[in-house]
Design a protein around this motif. Structure first.
Motif, short mmCIF file in Angstrom:
data_model
loop_
_atom_site.label_atom_id
_atom_site.label_comp_id
_atom_site.label_asym_id
_atom_site.label_seq_id
_atom_site.Cartn_x
_atom_site.Cartn_y
_atom_site.Cartn_z
N GLY A 24 0.82 -1.22 0.00
CA GLY A 24 0.00 0.00 0.00
C GLY A 24 0.85 1.26 0.00
N VAL A 66 -8.64 4.37 9.18
CA VAL A 66 -9.86 3.64 8.86
C VAL A 66 -9.76 2.21 9.38
CG1 VAL A 66 -9.13 2.76 6.56
CG2 VAL A 66 -11.55 3.13 7.03
N ALA A 69 -13.55 -2.71 8.46
CA ALA A 69 -14.63 -3.60 8.90
C ALA A 69 -15.78 -2.83 9.55
CB ALA A 69 -14.07 -4.63 9.88
N ARG A 97 -6.51 -8.49 6.44
CA ARG A 97 -6.00 -9.29 7.57
C ARG A 97 -5.37 -10.51 6.97
NH1 ARG A 97 -8.60 -11.70 12.64
NH2 ARG A 97 -6.54 -11.77 13.54
N GLN A 98 -4.09 -10.69 7.21
CA GLN A 98 -3.38 -11.80 6.57
C GLN A 98 -2.21 -12.26 7.41
OE1 GLN A 98 -1.06 -10.92 3.17
NE2 GLN A 98 -0.61 -8.84 3.77
N LEU A 192 -2.30 -11.08 -6.42
CA LEU A 192 -0.87 -10.99 -6.17
C LEU A 192 -0.25 -12.37 -5.94
CD1 LEU A 192 -1.82 -8.07 -5.70
CD2 LEU A 192 -0.32 -7.96 -3.71
N1 LIG Z 1 2.76 -9.60 0.43
C1 LIG Z 1 2.29 -10.65 -0.23
O1 LIG Z 1 3.03 -11.62 -0.48
C2 LIG Z 1 0.85 -10.69 -0.69
C3 LIG Z 1 0.43 -11.78 -1.47
C4 LIG Z 1 -0.88 -11.82 -1.92
C5 LIG Z 1 -1.75 -10.78 -1.60
N2 LIG Z 1 -1.32 -9.74 -0.81
C6 LIG Z 1 -2.27 -8.67 -0.51
O2 LIG Z 1 -1.65 -7.40 -0.70
C7 LIG Z 1 -2.22 -6.45 0.19
C8 LIG Z 1 -1.12 -5.73 0.93
O3 LIG Z 1 -0.38 -6.66 1.70
P1 LIG Z 1 1.07 -6.41 2.32
O4 LIG Z 1 1.85 -7.60 2.00
O5 LIG Z 1 1.57 -5.07 1.97
O6 LIG Z 1 0.72 -6.56 3.87
P2 LIG Z 1 0.68 -5.63 5.13
O7 LIG Z 1 0.20 -6.48 6.24
O8 LIG Z 1 1.99 -4.95 5.26
O9 LIG Z 1 -0.42 -4.54 4.73
C9 LIG Z 1 -1.77 -4.68 5.00
C10 LIG Z 1 -2.25 -3.44 5.72
O10 LIG Z 1 -3.65 -3.54 5.98
C11 LIG Z 1 -3.89 -2.96 7.23
N3 LIG Z 1 -5.15 -3.43 7.80
C12 LIG Z 1 -5.42 -4.64 8.36
N4 LIG Z 1 -6.69 -4.67 8.81
C13 LIG Z 1 -7.23 -3.46 8.51
C14 LIG Z 1 -8.50 -2.89 8.74
N5 LIG Z 1 -9.48 -3.55 9.37
N6 LIG Z 1 -8.73 -1.63 8.32
C15 LIG Z 1 -7.73 -0.92 7.71
N7 LIG Z 1 -6.51 -1.41 7.47
C16 LIG Z 1 -6.26 -2.67 7.88
C17 LIG Z 1 -2.70 -3.36 8.07
O11 LIG Z 1 -2.55 -2.54 9.21
C18 LIG Z 1 -1.55 -3.24 7.08
O12 LIG Z 1 -0.92 -1.98 7.13
C19 LIG Z 1 -3.19 -7.24 1.08
O13 LIG Z 1 -4.50 -7.12 0.55
C20 LIG Z 1 -2.71 -8.66 0.94
O14 LIG Z 1 -3.73 -9.60 1.20
C21 LIG Z 1 -0.03 -9.66 -0.36
#
Ligand SMILES: NC(=O)c1ccc[n+]([C@@H]2O[C@H](COP(=O)([O-])OP(=O)(O)OC[C@H]3O[C@@H](n4cnc5c(N)ncnc54)[C@H](O)[C@@H]3O)[C@@H](O)[C@H]2O)c1
Length: 276
Positions: A24, A66, A69, A97-98, A192
């Protein structure tokens, strides 16, 4: 970040959820450097000032909080954006959430965990669409980009709730695209592959990362900037006739037969090279 001088999203107001770090944050930098007015937002309680300062080096940014949910929190983010910039042109539904180690196989699934993952990833993404669409309809349209995962395309051994919630997002994209296309709203999914982020370094052991690399057609992990480029394209007017689609940005892992890595190794052992 790649040195990108392409002003492809000039003056567009774009919200990016979950943008304190990771994919992001990289996306926010890319969109700001492309000329957008970027609104970054993440969970209440997280400090966004450093992230905003980083994005400000590339262009215009405002930050808010934000919890996707929570419908009132989502409404407040949309109102903040409208008060700050007057309209919403694009939404990058990046928050999720992951990486939850307890997200197990079906037999061992904790129902509360399942519900909490769906509350954020499925309900939260829908709520962000709902309230962004309301604003976009007033200003003649917009582009919504939903961030999904290859885990939703084929079965895996764990992360069941996460993967199924991303499957819901894949379907939501088609419904939004279908229901509001006539009114100028486009909606697409980026699916992704494994991306090298801070979170990945915290949660996935190196041998497992290497196993994934071994299965990619382009043999490296993704960079957040690889995804940012696709978000910029889908947010920009360069993609005006594209809607309802899912794009795998994953180094080709979903494009190949599941046996290819073993096949390649066996052929090499037999002295048969491809492309040599
Ligand atoms: N990194 C990977 O390998 C990968 C692979 C497949 C998909 N994705 C997707 O890419 C996106 C970004 O992932 P990332 O790897 O940068 O992970 P990340 O965990 O660094 O970023 C996710 C962000 O979402 C925020 N978040 C969680 N719950 C939230 C809520 N209720 N409201 C607002 N924000 C909330 C977290 O605080 C976090 O900053 C996600 O949708 C993830 O599912 C990532």
């Amino acid at each position: 970040m790649t040195d990108n001088t392409l002003r492809d999203v000039e003056n567009k107001v774009i919200i990016i959820s979950g943008s304190q770090r990771g994919v992001g944050l990289a996306t926010a930098k890319r969109l700001a450097s492309g000329g957008a007015k970027v609104v970054i937002a993440d969970l209440p309680g997280l400090d966004m000032t450093d992230s905003a300062a980083q994005v400000a080096q590339y262009g215009e940014v405002a930050h808010s909080s934000v919890d996707i949910a929570d419908e009132n929190s989502v409404k407040a983010l949309m109102e903040f954006t409208l008060d700050t910039y007057g309209r919403i042109d694009a939404l990058d539904n990046n928050a999720a959430r992951q990486g939850i180690m307890e997200d197990a196989d079906v037999l061992n699934m904790d129902v509360d965990l399942w519900d909490s993952v769906f509350a954020v990833n499925a309900r939260g993404t829908m709520l962000m669409c709902k309230h962004a669409i309301a604003a976009m309809l007033k200003s003649g349209g917009g582009s919504i980009i939903n961030i999904s995962s290859g885990t939703a395309i084929a079965g895996h051994l764990y992360q069941t709730a996460y993967a199924c919630s991303k499957g819901a997002i894949n379907t939501l994209t088609k419904y939004v695209a279908t229901q509001y296309g006539e009114q100028g709203i486009r909606c697409n999914t980026i699916s992704l592959g494994l991306i090298k982020t801070e979170r990945l370094a915290e949660t996935m052991p190196l041998p497992m990362q290497e196993m994934f690399i071994n299965h990619k057609l382009i043999p490296r992990l993704g960079k957040p900037e690889d995804i940012a480029e696709m978000v910029a394209f889908l947010a920009s007017d360069r993609s005006v006739w594209i809607t309802g689609q899912t794009y795998c940005v994953d180094g080709g892992i979903q494009a190949k037969g599941s046996q290819v890595s073993d096949e390649r190794r066996m052929m090499r052992d037999m002295g048969v090279g491809i492309g040599s």
